[in-house]
Design a protein around this motif. Structure first.
Motif, PDB file in Angstrom:
ATOM      1  N   GLU A   1       8.639 -21.345  -8.937  1.00 51.31           N
ATOM      2  CA  GLU A   1       9.680 -20.365  -9.248  1.00 51.31           C
ATOM      3  C   GLU A   1       9.762 -20.053 -10.739  1.00 51.31           C
ATOM      4  O   GLU A   1      10.311 -19.018 -11.138  1.00 51.31           O
ATOM      5  N   SER A   2       9.202 -20.930 -11.583  1.00 51.41           N
ATOM      6  CA  SER A   2       9.223 -20.705 -13.029  1.00 51.41           C
ATOM      7  C   SER A   2       7.966 -19.996 -13.535  1.00 51.41           C
ATOM      8  O   SER A   2       7.838 -19.738 -14.732  1.00 51.41           O
ATOM      9  N   THR A   3       7.040 -19.691 -12.629  1.00 50.26           N
ATOM     10  CA  THR A   3       5.830 -18.962 -13.015  1.00 50.26           C
ATOM     11  C   THR A   3       6.216 -17.595 -13.566  1.00 50.26           C
ATOM     12  O   THR A   3       7.071 -16.919 -12.995  1.00 50.26           O
ATOM     13  N   PRO A   4       5.632 -17.162 -14.698  1.00 52.92           N
ATOM     14  CA  PRO A   4       5.957 -15.836 -15.253  1.00 52.92           C
ATOM     15  C   PRO A   4       5.731 -14.732 -14.221  1.00 52.92           C
ATOM     16  O   PRO A   4       4.751 -14.752 -13.469  1.00 52.92           O
ATOM     17  N   LEU A   5       6.646 -13.780 -14.177  1.00 52.64           N
ATOM     18  CA  LEU A   5       6.585 -12.697 -13.199  1.00 52.64           C
ATOM     19  C   LEU A   5       5.770 -11.535 -13.757  1.00 52.64           C
ATOM     20  O   LEU A   5       6.046 -11.048 -14.852  1.00 52.64           O
ATOM     21  N   ALA A   6       4.775 -11.095 -13.003  1.00 53.97           N
ATOM     22  CA  ALA A   6       3.903 -10.009 -13.459  1.00 53.97           C
ATOM     23  C   ALA A   6       3.428  -9.196 -12.255  1.00 53.97           C
ATOM     24  O   ALA A   6       2.248  -9.186 -11.913  1.00 53.97           O
ATOM     25  N   PRO A   7       4.360  -8.507 -11.570  1.00 55.80           N
ATOM     26  CA  PRO A   7       3.984  -7.773 -10.359  1.00 55.80           C
ATOM     27  C   PRO A   7       2.934  -6.701 -10.633  1.00 55.80           C
ATOM     28  O   PRO A   7       2.969  -6.033 -11.665  1.00 55.80           O
ATOM     29  N   LEU A   8       2.010  -6.544  -9.675  1.00 52.37           N
ATOM     30  CA  LEU A   8       0.957  -5.532  -9.781  1.00 52.37           C
ATOM     31  C   LEU A   8       1.317  -4.250  -9.050  1.00 52.37           C
ATOM     32  O   LEU A   8       0.936  -3.161  -9.479  1.00 52.37           O
ATOM     33  N   SER A   9       2.011  -4.372  -7.946  1.00 49.51           N
ATOM     34  CA  SER A   9       2.320  -3.210  -7.105  1.00 49.51           C
ATOM     35  C   SER A   9       3.711  -2.670  -7.406  1.00 49.51           C
ATOM     36  O   SER A   9       4.576  -3.375  -7.935  1.00 49.51           O
ATOM     37  N   ASN A  10       3.914  -1.408  -7.058  1.00 52.01           N
ATOM     38  CA  ASN A  10       5.257  -0.835  -7.152  1.00 52.01           C
ATOM     39  C   ASN A  10       6.234  -1.641  -6.303  1.00 52.01           C
ATOM     40  O   ASN A  10       7.404  -1.809  -6.675  1.00 52.01           O
TER      41      ASN A  10
ATOM     42  N   GLY B   1       6.171  -4.894  -5.695  1.00 52.14           N
ATOM     43  CA  GLY B   1       6.561  -6.083  -6.439  1.00 52.14           C
ATOM     44  C   GLY B   1       7.572  -5.784  -7.528  1.00 52.14           C
ATOM     45  O   GLY B   1       8.531  -6.532  -7.737  1.00 52.14           O
ATOM     46  N   VAL B   2       7.357  -4.659  -8.225  1.00 54.63           N
ATOM     47  CA  VAL B   2       8.302  -4.249  -9.274  1.00 54.63           C
ATOM     48  C   VAL B   2       9.669  -3.952  -8.662  1.00 54.63           C
ATOM     49  O   VAL B   2      10.709  -4.345  -9.190  1.00 54.63           O
ATOM     50  N   SER B   3       9.676  -3.268  -7.528  1.00 56.56           N
ATOM     51  CA  SER B   3      10.951  -2.894  -6.903  1.00 56.56           C
ATOM     52  C   SER B   3      11.722  -4.122  -6.431  1.00 56.56           C
ATOM     53  O   SER B   3      12.953  -4.169  -6.541  1.00 56.56           O
ATOM     54  N   LYS B   4      11.023  -5.128  -5.925  1.00 55.21           N
ATOM     55  CA  LYS B   4      11.714  -6.340  -5.493  1.00 55.21           C
ATOM     56  C   LYS B   4      12.261  -7.115  -6.690  1.00 55.21           C
ATOM     57  O   LYS B   4      13.341  -7.716  -6.619  1.00 55.21           O
ATOM     58  N   LEU B   5      11.540  -7.077  -7.809  1.00 52.29           N
ATOM     59  CA  LEU B   5      12.020  -7.727  -9.020  1.00 52.29           C
ATOM     60  C   LEU B   5      13.266  -7.012  -9.547  1.00 52.29           C
ATOM     61  O   LEU B   5      14.219  -7.657  -9.996  1.00 52.29           O
ATOM     62  N   CYS B   6      13.273  -5.695  -9.472  1.00 57.33           N
ATOM     63  CA  CYS B   6      14.476  -4.933  -9.855  1.00 57.33           C
ATOM     64  C   CYS B   6      15.648  -5.303  -8.949  1.00 57.33           C
ATOM     65  O   CYS B   6      16.790  -5.450  -9.416  1.00 57.33           O
ATOM     66  N   GLY B   7      15.348  -5.464  -7.650  1.00 59.94           N
ATOM     67  CA  GLY B   7      16.394  -5.869  -6.720  1.00 59.94           C
ATOM     68  C   GLY B   7      16.985  -7.215  -7.092  1.00 59.94           C
ATOM     69  O   GLY B   7      18.206  -7.411  -7.029  1.00 59.94           O
ATOM     70  N   GLU B   8      16.131  -8.144  -7.480  1.00 59.95           N
ATOM     71  CA  GLU B   8      16.617  -9.454  -7.926  1.00 59.95           C
ATOM     72  C   GLU B   8      17.567  -9.313  -9.108  1.00 59.95           C
ATOM     73  O   GLU B   8      18.605  -9.982  -9.175  1.00 59.95           O
ATOM     74  N   ALA B   9      17.205  -8.443 -10.038  1.00 55.01           N
ATOM     75  CA  ALA B   9      18.038  -8.259 -11.237  1.00 55.01           C
ATOM     76  C   ALA B   9      19.418  -7.720 -10.876  1.00 55.01           C
ATOM     77  O   ALA B   9      20.436  -8.159 -11.428  1.00 55.01           O
ATOM     78  N   TYR B  10      19.460  -6.759  -9.953  1.00 51.99           N
ATOM     79  CA  TYR B  10      20.761  -6.235  -9.514  1.00 51.99           C
ATOM     80  C   TYR B  10      21.579  -7.318  -8.822  1.00 51.99           C
ATOM     81  O   TYR B  10      22.785  -7.458  -9.085  1.00 51.99           O
TER      82      TYR B  10
ATOM     83  N   ALA C   1       0.829  -1.204   0.000  1.00 50.11           N
ATOM     84  CA  ALA C   1       0.000   0.000   0.000  1.00 50.11           C
ATOM     85  C   ALA C   1       0.862   1.253   0.000  1.00 50.11           C
ATOM     86  O   ALA C   1       0.610   2.212  -0.749  1.00 50.11           O
ATOM     87  N   ILE C   2       1.907   1.274   0.834  1.00 49.84           N
ATOM     88  CA  ILE C   2       2.794   2.441   0.888  1.00 49.84           C
ATOM     89  C   ILE C   2       3.526   2.625  -0.433  1.00 49.84           C
ATOM     90  O   ILE C   2       3.773   3.745  -0.881  1.00 49.84           O
ATOM     91  N   SER C   3       3.861   1.512  -1.089  1.00 53.23           N
ATOM     92  CA  SER C   3       4.573   1.616  -2.371  1.00 53.23           C
ATOM     93  C   SER C   3       3.719   2.309  -3.427  1.00 53.23           C
ATOM     94  O   SER C   3       4.251   2.959  -4.333  1.00 53.23           O
TER      95      SER C   3
ATOM     96  N   VAL D   1      15.226  -0.464  -4.700  1.00 50.32           N
ATOM     97  CA  VAL D   1      16.004  -0.561  -5.945  1.00 50.32           C
ATOM     98  C   VAL D   1      17.382   0.070  -5.759  1.00 50.32           C
ATOM     99  O   VAL D   1      18.410  -0.615  -5.801  1.00 50.32           O
ATOM    100  N   LYS D   2      17.405   1.375  -5.501  1.00 47.56           N
ATOM    101  CA  LYS D   2      18.686   2.058  -5.281  1.00 47.56           C
ATOM    102  C   LYS D   2      19.411   1.477  -4.071  1.00 47.56           C
ATOM    103  O   LYS D   2      20.629   1.271  -4.103  1.00 47.56           O
ATOM    104  N   GLY D   3      18.659   1.203  -2.999  1.00 51.29           N
ATOM    105  CA  GLY D   3      19.270   0.637  -1.801  1.00 51.29           C
ATOM    106  C   GLY D   3      19.906  -0.713  -2.063  1.00 51.29           C
ATOM    107  O   GLY D   3      20.994  -1.012  -1.560  1.00 51.29           O
ATOM    108  N   THR D   4      19.227  -1.554  -2.844  1.00 56.70           N
ATOM    109  CA  THR D   4      19.788  -2.867  -3.159  1.00 56.70           C
ATOM    110  C   THR D   4      21.041  -2.743  -4.011  1.00 56.70           C
ATOM    111  O   THR D   4      22.023  -3.472  -3.803  1.00 56.70           O
ATOM    112  N   LEU D   5      21.046  -1.813  -4.955  1.00 57.01           N
ATOM    113  CA  LEU D   5      22.262  -1.572  -5.743  1.00 57.01           C
ATOM    114  C   LEU D   5      23.414  -1.150  -4.834  1.00 57.01           C
ATOM    115  O   LEU D   5      24.552  -1.610  -4.993  1.00 57.01           O
TER     116      LEU D   5
END
Length: 305
Positions: free
Chosen positions: A127-136, A138-147, A77-79, A91-95
């Protein structure tokens, strides 16, 4: 072995620190100044806001073999309300954590990601389910994974654990913006009205904090290098069922409570259920049932509220 836990003063971080100490690891905690409590004084603590790389200067010349990266903005909700805070922290913090891991010679980062990376899915989520985050969030955690993954090119190994709904004793019972079980339990202990955001038919996969810690510890093993794991119970619990379980623990009669739907929020998923077969193949399985876990949590909550 020297281990650093970012978000180490938080709910999961504190539980993880205690377990690692019991196992004779040398543990240091990194978190915001206001997060530390007197009981954290047994650890080496660093007051660091991960949103700014310069803040890691306090750790100059420090080295750690493994970093558990738990520090995050964790409310969906806060996101949605403050996406800038979410991006800066997650995102920035994880980098910034990744760059510090590289600089200090860490062998591995063990990252706590989220079920929110999957978004709305039907049935069990692997773990192989396609990723499709709805919330900011979820998107930020996915970005963290990428970093986290990208720093493998620099010799920093990684494991990613996607946590489902973690709950238990030690959770922040005063924060009513995150943690479904803790929110409802606090409301049940402090009022006669439970305010629900969304349908009572929504369902979640609740996993007790002690089971989560046991899963995260597997990140120290080389067999989990470059792997992603779901951490859940593999049992769906509807919101209405969760509320009834919590109210059954209260001494007041059920009819004295009102359950009021106050409307949902953007980015909220209808359901999430973990396929945990991959983690179970390593010998892990959840030990604490929802009934047992809520009872432990209720005993704790009565003392802190």
């Amino acid at each position: 072995m020297k281990i650093l836990i970012t978000g180490g003063a938080g709910f999961i971080g504190t539980a993880l620190a205690r377990k690692l100490t019991d196992l004779a690891y040398e543990v240091s905690l990194l978190d915001l100044p206001q997060r530390f409590k007197p009981y954290h004084k047994e650890y080496e603590c660093y007051e660091v806001d991960i949103r700014e790389a310069a803040n890691f200067g306090i750790l100059h010349h420090k080295s750690f073999s493994h970093i558990f990266h738990l520090a995050a903005q964790t409310s969906g909700a806060i996101s949605q309300e403050n996406p800038t805070l979410d991006v800066d922290t997650n995102v920035k913090g994880t980098l910034n954590v990744c760059n510090f891991a590289r600089a200090c010679g860490a062998r591995k980062i063990i990252f706590s990601s989220s079920m929110a990376t999957y978004g709305n899915q039907e049935g069990e989520i692997s773990e192989s389910t396609p990723l499709a985050p709805l919330s900011n969030y979820g998107v930020s955690k996915l970005c963290g994974e990428a970093y986290i993954k990208s720093f493998g090119q620099f010799g920093v190994k990684w494991s990613i654990f996607r946590l489902f709904n973690v709950y238990g004793a030690g959770q922040d019972m005063h924060n009513l913006r995150q943690g479904m079980a803790s929110i409802f339990m606090t409301q049940a202990l402090t009022s006669d009205c439970l305010r629900v955001t969304g349908s009572l038919q929504r369902y979640r996969d609740f996993v007790y904090v002690d089971d989560v810690v046991q899963a995260l510890l597997l990140g120290l093993k080389s067999q989990t290098d470059s792997q992603i794991y779901n951490v859940g119970s593999a049992k769906p619990t509807r919101v209405g069922e969760l509320i009834e379980c919590i109210l059954s623990l209260c001494p007041k009669p059920r009819e004295s409570f009102e359950v009021r739907n106050v409307g949902g929020h953007e980015g909220d998923t209808f359901g999430s259920l973990a396929d945990i077969a991959k983690l179970q193949s390593l010998g892990w399985s959840p030990k604490v049932s929802l009934t047992e876990g809520l009872s432990k949590m209720y005993a704790y909550a009565k003392d802190v509220l």
